[in-house]
Design a protein around this motif. Sequence first.
Motif, PDB file in Angstrom:
ATOM      1  N   LEU A 161      -6.414  31.835  26.089  1.00  0.00           N
ATOM      2  CA  LEU A 161      -6.201  32.394  27.426  1.00  0.00           C
ATOM      3  C   LEU A 161      -4.825  33.032  27.528  1.00  0.00           C
ATOM      4  N   CYS A 162      -3.837  32.376  26.930  1.00  0.00           N
ATOM      5  CA  CYS A 162      -2.487  32.936  26.934  1.00  0.00           C
ATOM      6  C   CYS A 162      -2.443  34.272  26.216  1.00  0.00           C
ATOM      7  N   ARG A 163      -3.301  34.414  25.203  1.00  0.00           N
ATOM      8  CA  ARG A 163      -3.324  35.647  24.408  1.00  0.00           C
ATOM      9  C   ARG A 163      -3.666  36.857  25.272  1.00  0.00           C
ATOM     10  N   ILE A 164      -4.472  36.633  26.298  1.00  0.00           N
ATOM     11  CA  ILE A 164      -4.860  37.739  27.171  1.00  0.00           C
ATOM     12  C   ILE A 164      -3.656  38.280  27.933  1.00  0.00           C
ATOM     13  N   PHE A 165      -2.770  37.369  28.314  1.00  0.00           N
ATOM     14  CA  PHE A 165      -1.657  37.761  29.180  1.00  0.00           C
ATOM     15  C   PHE A 165      -0.338  37.930  28.431  1.00  0.00           C
ATOM     16  N   SER A 166      -0.159  37.194  27.344  1.00  0.00           N
ATOM     17  CA  SER A 166       1.106  37.289  26.626  1.00  0.00           C
ATOM     18  C   SER A 166       0.911  36.908  25.159  1.00  0.00           C
ATOM     19  N   LYS A 167       1.033  37.877  24.274  1.00  0.00           N
ATOM     20  CA  LYS A 167       0.881  37.599  22.857  1.00  0.00           C
ATOM     21  C   LYS A 167       2.039  36.770  22.312  1.00  0.00           C
ATOM     22  N   GLN A 168       3.194  36.877  22.992  1.00  0.00           N
ATOM     23  CA  GLN A 168       4.345  36.096  22.543  1.00  0.00           C
ATOM     24  C   GLN A 168       4.089  34.601  22.703  1.00  0.00           C
ATOM     25  N   TYR A 169       3.622  34.199  23.899  1.00  0.00           N
ATOM     26  CA  TYR A 169       3.361  32.784  24.131  1.00  0.00           C
ATOM     27  C   TYR A 169       2.138  32.312  23.346  1.00  0.00           C
ATOM     28  N   ASP A 170       1.224  33.215  23.097  1.00  0.00           N
ATOM     29  CA  ASP A 170       0.075  32.888  22.246  1.00  0.00           C
ATOM     30  C   ASP A 170       0.576  32.472  20.867  1.00  0.00           C
ATOM     31  N   TYR A 171       1.503  33.220  20.300  1.00  0.00           N
ATOM     32  CA  TYR A 171       2.051  32.902  18.981  1.00  0.00           C
ATOM     33  C   TYR A 171       2.857  31.602  19.016  1.00  0.00           C
ATOM     34  N   VAL A 172       3.694  31.458  20.036  1.00  0.00           N
ATOM     35  CA  VAL A 172       4.566  30.279  20.138  1.00  0.00           C
ATOM     36  C   VAL A 172       3.742  29.004  20.272  1.00  0.00           C
ATOM     37  N   LEU A 173       2.761  29.006  21.182  1.00  0.00           N
ATOM     38  CA  LEU A 173       1.934  27.819  21.399  1.00  0.00           C
ATOM     39  C   LEU A 173       1.059  27.540  20.179  1.00  0.00           C
ATOM     40  N   GLY A 174       0.521  28.597  19.575  1.00  0.00           N
ATOM     41  CA  GLY A 174      -0.297  28.420  18.384  1.00  0.00           C
ATOM     42  C   GLY A 174       0.497  27.821  17.240  1.00  0.00           C
ATOM     43  N   LYS A 175       1.726  28.298  17.062  1.00  0.00           N
ATOM     44  CA  LYS A 175       2.591  27.772  16.008  1.00  0.00           C
ATOM     45  C   LYS A 175       2.931  26.312  16.264  1.00  0.00           C
ATOM     46  N   ALA A 176       3.254  25.991  17.507  1.00  0.00           N
ATOM     47  CA  ALA A 176       3.623  24.613  17.851  1.00  0.00           C
ATOM     48  C   ALA A 176       2.446  23.658  17.646  1.00  0.00           C
ATOM     49  N   PHE A 177       1.265  24.045  18.122  1.00  0.00           N
ATOM     50  CA  PHE A 177       0.093  23.176  17.976  1.00  0.00           C
ATOM     51  C   PHE A 177      -0.316  23.039  16.523  1.00  0.00           C
ATOM     52  N   GLY A 178      -0.198  24.123  15.765  1.00  0.00           N
ATOM     53  CA  GLY A 178      -0.578  24.090  14.361  1.00  0.00           C
ATOM     54  C   GLY A 178       0.239  23.107  13.546  1.00  0.00           C
ATOM     55  N   ASN A 179       1.441  22.809  14.006  1.00  0.00           N
ATOM     56  CA  ASN A 179       2.298  21.878  13.279  1.00  0.00           C
ATOM     57  C   ASN A 179       1.793  20.438  13.315  1.00  0.00           C
ATOM     58  N   PHE A 180       0.834  20.146  14.177  1.00  0.00           N
ATOM     59  CA  PHE A 180       0.273  18.793  14.229  1.00  0.00           C
ATOM     60  C   PHE A 180      -0.740  18.550  13.099  1.00  0.00           C
ATOM     61  N   TYR A 181      -1.335  19.613  12.578  1.00  0.00           N
ATOM     62  CA  TYR A 181      -2.305  19.514  11.480  1.00  0.00           C
ATOM     63  C   TYR A 181      -3.439  18.518  11.797  1.00  0.00           C
ATOM     64  N   LEU A 182      -4.057  18.698  12.951  1.00  0.00           N
ATOM     65  CA  LEU A 182      -5.148  17.816  13.372  1.00  0.00           C
ATOM     66  C   LEU A 182      -6.505  18.371  12.934  1.00  0.00           C
ATOM     67  N   SER A 183      -6.576  18.832  11.713  1.00  0.00           N
ATOM     68  CA  SER A 183      -7.800  19.499  11.263  1.00  0.00           C
ATOM     69  C   SER A 183      -8.998  18.556  11.185  1.00  0.00           C
ATOM     70  N   PHE A 184      -8.769  17.274  10.949  1.00  0.00           N
ATOM     71  CA  PHE A 184      -9.880  16.328  10.839  1.00  0.00           C
ATOM     72  C   PHE A 184     -10.685  16.254  12.128  1.00  0.00           C
ATOM     73  N   ALA A 185      -9.993  16.344  13.257  1.00  0.00           N
ATOM     74  CA  ALA A 185     -10.669  16.261  14.549  1.00  0.00           C
ATOM     75  C   ALA A 185     -10.853  17.623  15.200  1.00  0.00           C
ATOM     76  N   ALA A 186     -10.316  18.667  14.570  1.00  0.00           N
ATOM     77  CA  ALA A 186     -10.298  19.974  15.224  1.00  0.00           C
ATOM     78  C   ALA A 186     -11.476  20.870  14.865  1.00  0.00           C
ATOM     79  N   GLY A 187     -12.370  20.413  14.017  1.00  0.00           N
ATOM     80  CA  GLY A 187     -13.502  21.242  13.630  1.00  0.00           C
ATOM     81  C   GLY A 187     -14.803  20.762  14.233  1.00  0.00           C
ATOM     82  N   PHE A 188     -15.875  20.821  13.437  1.00  0.00           N
ATOM     83  CA  PHE A 188     -17.203  20.435  13.905  1.00  0.00           C
ATOM     84  C   PHE A 188     -17.441  18.922  13.856  1.00  0.00           C
ATOM     85  N   SER A 189     -16.448  18.171  13.372  1.00  0.00           N
ATOM     86  CA  SER A 189     -16.613  16.720  13.292  1.00  0.00           C
ATOM     87  C   SER A 189     -16.807  16.102  14.673  1.00  0.00           C
TER      88      SER A 189
END
Length: 327
Positions: free
Chosen positions: A147-175
Amino acid sequence: MMLHLASIGYYNSDVNSFEWKIFNFYHGGLTYWSVPVFVMISGSLFLSRDISAKKMFSKYIFRMILAFVFWSSFYALLLSYLRQQNIADFLSNFIIGHYHLWFLFMITGLYMIVPFMKKIAESEQLTKYFLILALFSAFVIPQSISLCRIFSKQYDYVLGKAFGNFYLSFAAGFSGYFLAGYFLNTHKITLKHECLIYIAGAAGILISVFLSEYASLNSNMPVQTFCLPLSIGIMAESIAIFTFCKKHVHQKLAKSGFIRALSKYSFGAYLVHAAVIGILKKIPIVHNMLMSNPLVFLPLTALIVFIISFSISALLNHIPVINRYIV
Protein backbone atom coordinates in the motif's frame (compact mmCIF):
# COMPACT_ATOMS: atom_id res chain seq x y z
CA MET A 1 -7.58 -22.76 -15.67
CA MET A 2 -9.86 -19.74 -15.63
CA LEU A 3 -7.18 -17.83 -13.73
CA HIS A 4 -4.56 -18.45 -16.40
CA LEU A 5 -7.01 -17.56 -19.14
CA ALA A 6 -7.94 -14.36 -17.31
CA SER A 7 -4.24 -13.52 -17.03
CA ILE A 8 -4.06 -13.25 -20.84
CA GLY A 9 -6.45 -10.30 -20.87
CA TYR A 10 -5.31 -8.97 -17.50
CA TYR A 11 -1.80 -8.33 -18.82
CA ASN A 12 -2.67 -7.51 -22.42
CA SER A 13 -5.63 -5.13 -22.11
CA ASP A 14 -5.71 -1.42 -21.42
CA VAL A 15 -6.26 -1.00 -17.66
CA ASN A 16 -8.68 1.84 -18.42
CA SER A 17 -10.94 -0.35 -20.55
CA PHE A 18 -14.14 -2.09 -19.49
CA GLU A 19 -12.73 -5.42 -20.70
CA TRP A 20 -9.78 -5.13 -18.32
CA LYS A 21 -12.17 -4.58 -15.40
CA ILE A 22 -13.90 -7.85 -16.28
CA PHE A 23 -10.57 -9.65 -16.53
CA ASN A 24 -9.59 -8.13 -13.19
CA PHE A 25 -12.81 -9.36 -11.58
CA TYR A 26 -12.25 -12.94 -12.76
CA HIS A 27 -8.50 -12.77 -12.15
CA GLY A 28 -8.40 -11.02 -8.80
CA GLY A 29 -11.78 -11.80 -7.33
CA LEU A 30 -13.02 -15.20 -8.45
CA THR A 31 -10.09 -17.49 -9.19
CA TYR A 32 -6.97 -16.84 -7.11
CA TRP A 33 -8.39 -18.71 -4.12
CA SER A 34 -7.76 -22.03 -5.90
CA VAL A 35 -4.12 -22.51 -4.91
CA PRO A 36 -4.55 -21.47 -1.24
CA VAL A 37 -7.56 -23.78 -0.85
CA PHE A 38 -5.62 -26.69 -2.38
CA VAL A 39 -2.76 -26.01 0.07
CA MET A 40 -5.24 -25.92 2.95
CA ILE A 41 -6.71 -29.25 1.85
CA SER A 42 -3.21 -30.72 1.65
CA GLY A 43 -2.43 -29.43 5.14
CA SER A 44 -5.61 -30.88 6.60
CA LEU A 45 -4.74 -34.29 5.13
CA PHE A 46 -0.98 -34.49 5.69
CA LEU A 47 -0.98 -33.07 9.22
CA SER A 48 -3.74 -35.47 10.28
CA ARG A 49 -1.63 -38.54 9.49
CA ASP A 50 1.65 -39.96 10.69
CA ILE A 51 3.95 -39.91 7.67
CA SER A 52 7.64 -40.58 8.16
CA ALA A 53 10.22 -38.38 6.45
CA LYS A 54 11.36 -41.43 4.48
CA LYS A 55 7.87 -42.07 3.12
CA MET A 56 7.38 -38.36 2.41
CA PHE A 57 10.46 -38.33 0.18
CA SER A 58 10.07 -41.76 -1.38
CA LYS A 59 6.37 -41.43 -2.24
CA TYR A 60 5.21 -37.82 -2.45
CA ILE A 61 8.31 -35.71 -3.12
CA PHE A 62 9.73 -38.28 -5.55
CA ARG A 63 6.50 -38.13 -7.54
CA MET A 64 6.64 -34.31 -7.70
CA ILE A 65 10.24 -34.47 -8.94
CA LEU A 66 9.41 -36.98 -11.68
CA ALA A 67 6.36 -34.97 -12.75
CA PHE A 68 8.45 -31.80 -12.93
CA VAL A 69 11.23 -33.43 -14.95
CA PHE A 70 8.75 -34.83 -17.49
CA TRP A 71 6.52 -31.78 -17.88
CA SER A 72 9.27 -29.20 -17.68
CA SER A 73 11.10 -31.10 -20.42
CA PHE A 74 7.91 -31.17 -22.48
CA TYR A 75 7.26 -27.42 -22.17
CA ALA A 76 10.95 -26.52 -22.61
CA LEU A 77 11.11 -28.56 -25.82
CA LEU A 78 7.89 -26.99 -27.05
CA LEU A 79 9.16 -23.46 -26.39
CA SER A 80 12.54 -24.23 -27.97
CA TYR A 81 10.81 -25.49 -31.11
CA LEU A 82 8.34 -22.60 -31.38
CA ARG A 83 10.93 -19.89 -30.67
CA GLN A 84 13.84 -21.66 -32.39
CA GLN A 85 15.97 -21.45 -29.25
CA ASN A 86 19.35 -23.06 -28.57
CA ILE A 87 20.32 -25.66 -25.96
CA ALA A 88 21.19 -23.01 -23.35
CA ASP A 89 17.68 -21.56 -23.63
CA PHE A 90 16.21 -25.05 -23.36
CA LEU A 91 18.15 -25.73 -20.15
CA SER A 92 17.07 -22.39 -18.69
CA ASN A 93 13.42 -23.08 -19.53
CA PHE A 94 13.73 -26.58 -18.08
CA ILE A 95 15.30 -25.49 -14.79
CA ILE A 96 12.90 -22.61 -14.21
CA GLY A 97 9.89 -24.55 -15.43
CA HIS A 98 6.84 -23.37 -17.33
CA TYR A 99 4.86 -20.63 -15.58
CA HIS A 100 2.35 -22.99 -13.94
CA LEU A 101 4.95 -25.49 -12.73
CA TRP A 102 5.92 -23.15 -9.88
CA PHE A 103 3.25 -25.01 -7.94
CA LEU A 104 5.36 -28.19 -7.94
CA PHE A 105 8.25 -26.34 -6.30
CA MET A 106 5.97 -24.81 -3.68
CA ILE A 107 4.10 -27.97 -2.71
CA THR A 108 7.36 -29.95 -2.59
CA GLY A 109 8.78 -27.38 -0.19
CA LEU A 110 5.73 -27.80 2.05
CA TYR A 111 6.09 -31.58 1.94
CA MET A 112 9.67 -31.17 3.15
CA ILE A 113 8.65 -29.28 6.28
CA VAL A 114 5.73 -31.56 7.20
CA PRO A 115 7.67 -33.16 10.12
CA PHE A 116 8.12 -29.70 11.65
CA MET A 117 4.56 -28.59 10.91
CA LYS A 118 3.28 -31.85 12.41
CA LYS A 119 4.95 -31.02 15.73
CA ILE A 120 3.40 -27.55 15.69
CA ALA A 121 -0.03 -28.97 14.82
CA GLU A 122 0.10 -31.29 17.84
CA SER A 123 0.02 -28.26 20.14
CA GLU A 124 -3.00 -25.96 19.93
CA GLN A 125 -1.03 -23.16 21.55
CA LEU A 126 1.84 -23.46 19.07
CA THR A 127 -0.64 -23.72 16.18
CA LYS A 128 -2.37 -20.48 17.14
CA TYR A 129 0.98 -18.76 17.70
CA PHE A 130 2.25 -19.85 14.27
CA LEU A 131 -0.96 -18.76 12.54
CA ILE A 132 -0.77 -15.31 14.15
CA LEU A 133 2.90 -15.05 13.15
CA ALA A 134 2.00 -16.12 9.60
CA LEU A 135 -0.87 -13.63 9.46
CA PHE A 136 1.43 -10.71 10.09
CA SER A 137 4.60 -11.92 8.35
CA ALA A 138 2.92 -13.28 5.20
CA PHE A 139 -0.06 -10.96 4.82
CA VAL A 140 -0.49 -7.88 7.00
CA ILE A 141 3.03 -6.44 6.87
CA PRO A 142 3.78 -7.19 3.17
CA GLN A 143 0.38 -5.84 2.13
CA SER A 144 0.92 -2.69 4.20
CA ILE A 145 4.25 -2.20 2.44
CA SER A 146 2.52 -2.69 -0.91
CA LEU A 147 0.00 0.00 0.00
CA CYS A 148 2.87 2.34 0.80
CA ARG A 149 4.27 1.62 -2.66
CA ILE A 150 1.26 3.31 -4.23
CA PHE A 151 1.91 6.56 -2.42
CA SER A 152 5.64 6.57 -1.73
CA LYS A 153 8.30 4.34 -3.23
CA GLN A 154 10.80 5.63 -0.69
CA TYR A 155 8.85 4.33 2.31
CA ASP A 156 8.06 1.16 0.39
CA TYR A 157 11.81 0.49 0.14
CA VAL A 158 12.54 1.50 3.74
CA LEU A 159 9.76 -0.62 5.27
CA GLY A 160 10.53 -3.55 2.97
CA LYS A 161 14.21 -3.44 3.92
CA ALA A 162 13.42 -3.22 7.63
CA PHE A 163 10.92 -6.10 7.58
CA GLY A 164 13.19 -8.24 5.42
CA ASN A 165 15.84 -8.12 8.12
CA PHE A 166 13.68 -10.35 10.33
CA TYR A 167 14.03 -13.28 7.88
CA LEU A 168 10.67 -14.80 8.85
CA SER A 169 10.52 -16.93 5.73
CA PHE A 170 9.34 -20.06 7.57
CA ALA A 171 6.05 -18.38 8.46
CA ALA A 172 5.92 -15.93 5.56
CA GLY A 173 5.01 -18.31 2.75
CA PHE A 174 2.30 -20.91 2.12
CA SER A 175 3.03 -22.70 5.41
CA GLY A 176 0.35 -20.56 7.06
CA TYR A 177 -2.29 -21.90 4.65
CA PHE A 178 -0.99 -25.43 5.18
CA LEU A 179 -1.44 -25.23 8.96
CA ALA A 180 -4.68 -23.24 8.68
CA GLY A 181 -6.25 -26.05 6.68
CA TYR A 182 -5.49 -28.51 9.48
CA PHE A 183 -6.70 -26.09 12.16
CA LEU A 184 -10.01 -25.31 10.44
CA ASN A 185 -10.60 -28.99 9.69
CA THR A 186 -10.02 -30.17 13.26
CA HIS A 187 -11.63 -27.36 15.25
CA LYS A 188 -15.31 -26.74 15.69
CA ILE A 189 -16.46 -23.51 14.08
CA THR A 190 -19.41 -21.83 15.77
CA LEU A 191 -22.21 -20.27 13.73
CA LYS A 192 -21.09 -16.81 14.85
CA HIS A 193 -17.51 -17.38 13.70
CA GLU A 194 -18.74 -18.97 10.48
CA CYS A 195 -20.79 -15.88 9.64
CA LEU A 196 -17.81 -13.63 10.39
CA ILE A 197 -15.63 -15.78 8.11
CA TYR A 198 -18.13 -15.41 5.25
CA ILE A 199 -18.40 -11.65 5.76
CA ALA A 200 -14.60 -11.40 5.72
CA GLY A 201 -14.52 -13.58 2.59
CA ALA A 202 -16.96 -11.33 0.73
CA ALA A 203 -15.00 -8.28 1.85
CA GLY A 204 -11.83 -10.02 0.66
CA ILE A 205 -13.20 -10.30 -2.88
CA LEU A 206 -14.00 -6.58 -2.93
CA ILE A 207 -10.63 -5.66 -1.44
CA SER A 208 -8.76 -7.75 -4.02
CA VAL A 209 -10.70 -6.38 -6.99
CA PHE A 210 -10.76 -2.71 -6.02
CA LEU A 211 -7.21 -2.44 -4.66
CA SER A 212 -5.92 -4.21 -7.75
CA GLU A 213 -7.85 -1.80 -9.97
CA TYR A 214 -6.79 1.25 -7.98
CA ALA A 215 -3.11 0.28 -8.00
CA SER A 216 -3.23 -0.58 -11.72
CA LEU A 217 -4.91 2.69 -12.69
CA ASN A 218 -2.43 4.59 -10.53
CA SER A 219 0.49 2.89 -12.30
CA ASN A 220 -1.24 2.75 -15.70
CA MET A 221 -0.27 -0.92 -15.91
CA PRO A 222 -1.53 -4.16 -14.32
CA VAL A 223 -0.54 -4.51 -10.65
CA GLN A 224 -1.53 -7.84 -9.13
CA THR A 225 0.02 -7.36 -5.68
CA PHE A 226 -3.38 -7.26 -4.01
CA CYS A 227 -4.83 -10.31 -5.71
CA LEU A 228 -2.06 -12.86 -5.25
CA PRO A 229 -2.45 -15.91 -2.98
CA LEU A 230 -0.40 -14.17 -0.27
CA SER A 231 -2.66 -11.14 -0.04
CA ILE A 232 -5.20 -10.16 2.59
CA GLY A 233 -8.23 -10.32 0.30
CA ILE A 234 -7.43 -13.70 -1.24
CA MET A 235 -6.61 -15.11 2.21
CA ALA A 236 -10.03 -14.10 3.56
CA GLU A 237 -11.79 -15.44 0.47
CA SER A 238 -9.87 -18.74 0.61
CA ILE A 239 -10.67 -19.34 4.28
CA ALA A 240 -14.35 -18.63 3.60
CA ILE A 241 -14.51 -21.10 0.69
CA PHE A 242 -12.65 -23.80 2.65
CA THR A 243 -14.98 -23.31 5.64
CA PHE A 244 -18.11 -23.43 3.50
CA CYS A 245 -17.04 -26.67 1.81
CA LYS A 246 -16.12 -28.24 5.14
CA LYS A 247 -19.42 -27.29 6.75
CA HIS A 248 -21.90 -27.65 3.90
CA VAL A 249 -20.58 -29.89 1.13
CA HIS A 250 -22.30 -33.19 1.82
CA GLN A 251 -20.13 -36.28 2.20
CA LYS A 252 -22.23 -38.14 -0.38
CA LEU A 253 -21.38 -35.49 -2.98
CA ALA A 254 -17.69 -35.67 -2.08
CA LYS A 255 -17.76 -39.46 -2.54
CA SER A 256 -19.69 -39.44 -5.81
CA GLY A 257 -18.14 -41.13 -8.83
CA PHE A 258 -17.93 -37.86 -10.77
CA ILE A 259 -16.10 -36.01 -7.98
CA ARG A 260 -13.74 -38.93 -7.42
CA ALA A 261 -12.94 -38.98 -11.15
CA LEU A 262 -12.22 -35.25 -11.10
CA SER A 263 -9.96 -35.78 -8.12
CA LYS A 264 -8.10 -38.61 -9.83
CA TYR A 265 -7.53 -36.69 -13.05
CA SER A 266 -7.05 -33.16 -11.61
CA PHE A 267 -3.25 -33.31 -11.24
CA GLY A 268 -2.73 -34.36 -14.84
CA ALA A 269 -5.28 -31.82 -16.03
CA TYR A 270 -3.42 -29.07 -14.23
CA LEU A 271 -0.10 -30.11 -15.71
CA VAL A 272 -1.38 -30.24 -19.31
CA HIS A 273 -3.83 -27.31 -19.29
CA ALA A 274 -1.16 -24.69 -20.02
CA ALA A 275 -0.44 -26.39 -23.34
CA VAL A 276 -4.16 -26.46 -24.15
CA ILE A 277 -4.44 -22.73 -23.37
CA GLY A 278 -1.35 -22.04 -25.47
CA ILE A 279 -2.89 -23.78 -28.47
CA LEU A 280 -6.34 -22.18 -28.09
CA LYS A 281 -5.03 -18.63 -27.79
CA LYS A 282 -3.19 -19.12 -31.09
CA ILE A 283 -6.56 -19.61 -32.81
CA PRO A 284 -7.57 -16.08 -33.92
CA ILE A 285 -11.33 -16.46 -33.42
CA VAL A 286 -10.88 -17.83 -29.87
CA HIS A 287 -8.40 -15.10 -28.93
CA ASN A 288 -10.54 -12.32 -30.40
CA MET A 289 -13.72 -13.48 -28.67
CA LEU A 290 -11.89 -13.84 -25.37
CA MET A 291 -10.40 -10.36 -25.54
CA SER A 292 -13.50 -8.60 -26.85
CA ASN A 293 -16.16 -10.14 -24.60
CA PRO A 294 -14.51 -11.74 -21.53
CA LEU A 295 -17.72 -11.64 -19.49
CA VAL A 296 -19.17 -14.42 -21.67
CA PHE A 297 -16.25 -16.05 -23.43
CA LEU A 298 -13.83 -16.31 -20.50
CA PRO A 299 -15.93 -18.86 -18.58
CA LEU A 300 -16.91 -20.55 -21.87
CA THR A 301 -13.26 -20.90 -22.95
CA ALA A 302 -12.35 -22.09 -19.45
CA LEU A 303 -14.99 -24.82 -19.78
CA ILE A 304 -13.47 -25.92 -23.09
CA VAL A 305 -9.96 -25.99 -21.56
CA PHE A 306 -11.37 -27.94 -18.60
CA ILE A 307 -12.97 -30.61 -20.81
CA ILE A 308 -9.93 -31.02 -23.06
CA SER A 309 -7.43 -31.07 -20.18
CA PHE A 310 -9.35 -33.59 -18.12
CA SER A 311 -9.88 -35.76 -21.21
CA ILE A 312 -6.14 -35.82 -21.87
CA SER A 313 -5.47 -36.55 -18.21
CA ALA A 314 -7.98 -39.40 -18.21
CA LEU A 315 -6.24 -40.87 -21.25
CA LEU A 316 -2.78 -40.55 -19.65
CA ASN A 317 -4.10 -42.11 -16.43
CA HIS A 318 -4.83 -45.30 -18.34
CA ILE A 319 -1.22 -45.66 -19.51
CA PRO A 320 0.94 -47.82 -17.19
CA VAL A 321 3.87 -46.09 -15.42
CA ILE A 322 2.75 -42.67 -16.67
CA ASN A 323 -0.40 -42.90 -14.55
CA ARG A 324 1.71 -43.61 -11.47
CA TYR A 325 4.51 -41.07 -11.79
CA ILE A 326 3.67 -38.41 -14.39
CA VAL A 327 0.01 -37.53 -13.77
